[in-house]
Enzyme design. Structure first.
Site, mmCIF file in Angstrom:
data_model
loop_
_atom_site.group_PDB
_atom_site.id
_atom_site.type_symbol
_atom_site.label_atom_id
_atom_site.label_comp_id
_atom_site.label_asym_id
_atom_site.label_seq_id
_atom_site.Cartn_x
_atom_site.Cartn_y
_atom_site.Cartn_z
ATOM 1 C CG ASP A 73 14.010 30.564 -44.990
ATOM 2 O OD1 ASP A 73 12.811 30.767 -45.253
ATOM 3 O OD2 ASP A 73 14.922 30.904 -45.757
ATOM 4 C CE LYS A 186 5.798 17.835 -47.140
ATOM 5 N NZ LYS A 186 5.113 19.038 -47.607
ATOM 6 C CG HIS A 191 12.201 19.793 -46.292
ATOM 7 N ND1 HIS A 191 11.124 19.061 -46.721
ATOM 8 C CD2 HIS A 191 11.816 21.093 -46.387
ATOM 9 C CE1 HIS A 191 10.149 19.873 -47.061
ATOM 10 N NE2 HIS A 191 10.551 21.120 -46.870
HETATM 11 P P1 IMP Z 1 8.937 29.791 -46.086
HETATM 12 O O1 IMP Z 1 7.545 29.679 -45.540
HETATM 13 O O2 IMP Z 1 9.479 31.149 -46.190
HETATM 14 O O3 IMP Z 1 9.889 28.828 -45.435
HETATM 15 O O4 IMP Z 1 8.795 29.402 -47.635
HETATM 16 C C1 IMP Z 1 9.059 28.156 -48.045
HETATM 17 C C2 IMP Z 1 8.605 27.950 -49.469
HETATM 18 O O5 IMP Z 1 9.368 26.856 -49.961
HETATM 19 C C3 IMP Z 1 7.141 27.530 -49.547
HETATM 20 O O6 IMP Z 1 6.287 28.597 -49.848
HETATM 21 C C4 IMP Z 1 7.154 26.509 -50.675
HETATM 22 O O7 IMP Z 1 7.077 27.163 -51.906
HETATM 23 C C5 IMP Z 1 8.531 25.886 -50.543
HETATM 24 N N1 IMP Z 1 8.483 24.719 -49.636
HETATM 25 C C6 IMP Z 1 9.029 24.608 -48.393
HETATM 26 N N2 IMP Z 1 8.742 23.413 -47.844
HETATM 27 C C7 IMP Z 1 8.009 22.756 -48.762
HETATM 28 C C8 IMP Z 1 7.390 21.466 -48.770
HETATM 29 O O8 IMP Z 1 7.421 20.685 -47.801
HETATM 30 N N3 IMP Z 1 6.724 21.143 -49.893
HETATM 31 C C9 IMP Z 1 6.636 21.972 -50.967
HETATM 32 N N4 IMP Z 1 7.157 23.180 -51.009
HETATM 33 C C10 IMP Z 1 7.851 23.578 -49.904
#
Ligand code: IMP
Length: 210
Positions: A73, A186, A191
């Site tokens: 997450d 990147k 992260h």
């Molecule tokens: P997940 O897919 O539920 O982990 O959602 C993570 C959300 O956080 C993504 O849809 C992005 O909006 C944001 N996010 C996470 N990692 C990144 C990154 O590496 N770059 C930019 N936005 C990120």
């Protein structure tokens, strides 16, 4: 560890995430995606922390599929917004969208962050990307790691690469936003890259001793 246990499910439908893990973690493990297993009912990310969501997904899918499962997450934490968008990063401005509509929601999410930060001076626009990874068996959590990337929120979009909040996330020591970096640049600082790099030796150890 038996052959069956060397299959690890990556709890995502995003082929990019599976490829990224495969490339970084490789050796001796057969990585499966949700499309490769029968039970794929979506598990809701309704926790209040990245850790809670990653755990919930890893344990839930491990139980459903009966094999080791890794889940992540991630999101953006902005200090001046008391940590928002945080666990709501993907759906900060409305419902999470998949496929082609994803870029639309990215732009809306960015617009909302920039609007909320209007008038906030540069030195108070500190933020970080956070990624939490969790590996679980059907019975329990086995490995958890976290990676972060520190930066500042710009006042406009700069750069075309990446996704999500990359165009407004400025990395001071590089003098660029994440959207101005190549994917290799990147990955080297991100992260997600940092969480994966911490994860690798722990997984190696687990597979050796398991
Ligand atoms: P997940 O897919 O539920 O982990 O959602 C993570 C959300 O956080 C993504 O849809 C992005 O909006 C944001 N996010 C996470 N990692 C990144 C990154 O590496 N770059 C930019 N936005 C990120």
């Amino acid at each position: 560890m038996s052959e069956k246990n060397k299959e690890i499910l990556v709890a995502t439908t995003n082929p990019g995430k599976i490829a990224e893990l495969r490339a970084l973690l490789g050796a001796g493990v057969r990585w499966l995606g949700l499309a490769d297993v029968e039970q794929t009912d979506e598990i809701e990310e309704d926790g209040s922390t990245f850790a809670e969501n990653a755990r919930k997904k890893a344990l839930g899918y491990a139980k459903a599929a009966g094999i080791l499962t890794i889940a992540d997450d991630s999101g953006l934490v902005v200090d001046a917004l008391d940590g928002a968008p945080g666990v709501k990063s993907a759906r900060f401005s409305g419902d999470k969208l998949e496929g082609d509509k994803r870029t639309l929601i990215d732009h809306r999410n960015i617009a909302k962050v920039l609007e909320l930060l209007q008038g906030v001076p540069d030195e108070q626009r500190t933020a970080r990307f956070v990624c939490r990874l969790c590996l679980a068996s059907p019975k329990r959590v086995l490995i958890e790691t976290e990676g972060t990337l520190e930066g500042r929120i710009t006042d406009q979009e700069i750069g075309k690469n990446g996704f999500g909040y990359d165009p407004i996330f400025f990395v001071p020591h590089l003098g660029k936003t994440v959207a101005q970096l190549t994917s290799e640049q990147k990955n080297a600082i991100s992260h997600r890259g940092n969480a994966i790099r911490r994860f690798i030796p722990l997984l190696d150890e687990l597979l050796r001793n398991g």
